[in-house]
Design an enzyme around this catalytic site. Structure first.
Site: not given
Ligand code: PNS
Length: 162
Positions: A18, A42, A91, A129
């Protein structure tokens, strides 16, 4: 006119990948606003206050990077902050489908806001993460993949010593 990009995410927690995207975003934009998702539906490992602290410490040497939580629609937040750009890191190919959906939905919701993708730095291509949290939970050494404050907070969270 200042060119402002919103760099949104859960940042649960922030990783070196990040940091790389936000730093490189500064080469394209005058200011990058790191926007932390504050979604009560979430579930996150870290509270929004903890994620904010980790991001603020990690970006403290960059005067043109601001960190702020947001809720509701991202495009509405972008409009509120007078930004026409959403910055996202990409990614591997596995990110593509989700990112494509997100970008198209955001475009449908507000055609004035453009999504800009940067390829994640090669070093960080396999870090996320979630995978970092999983490794840290079982005592794996992840210190090279996250800022020092995140390494410490993960240890505290999982009550690991050393
Ligand atoms: O790091 P993440 O979890 O992949 O980030 C996802 C994020 C925060 C970019 C996305 O969930 C988001 O923008 N949420 C806010 C609600 C929204 O506008 N969703 C997209 C259109 S439905």
């Amino acid at each position: 006119m200042q060119r402002i990009a919103i760099y949104p995410g859960s940042f649960d927690p922030v990783t070196n990948g990040h940091l790389d995207i936000a730093e490189r975003g500064l080469k394209l934009f005058d200011k990058v606003i790191v926007a932390i998702l504050q979604n009560p539906v979430k579930s996150f490992l870290f509270t929004v206050e903890e994620r904010l602290e980790m991001l603020e410490v990690s970006f403290q040497k960059y005067p043109n990077i601001e960190v702020e939580p947001f809720d509701g629609l991202l495009v509405n937040y972008a409009a509120k902050r007078k930004s026409h750009a959403i910055l996202r890191g990409m990614r591997a190919v596995s990110d593509f489908e989700y990112e494509f959906q997100l970008a198209l939905m955001n475009r449908r919701l507000n055609r004035e806001v453009q999504t800009v993708f940067l390829m994640t730095g090669f070093r960080w291509i396999f870090t996320s993460s979630s995978i970092i949290k999983e490794a840290a939970r079982f005592g794996g050494d992840i210190k090279d993949m996250v800022p020092p404050i995140v390494n410490q907070k993960l240890k505290d969270k999982f009550e690991l010593t050393s």
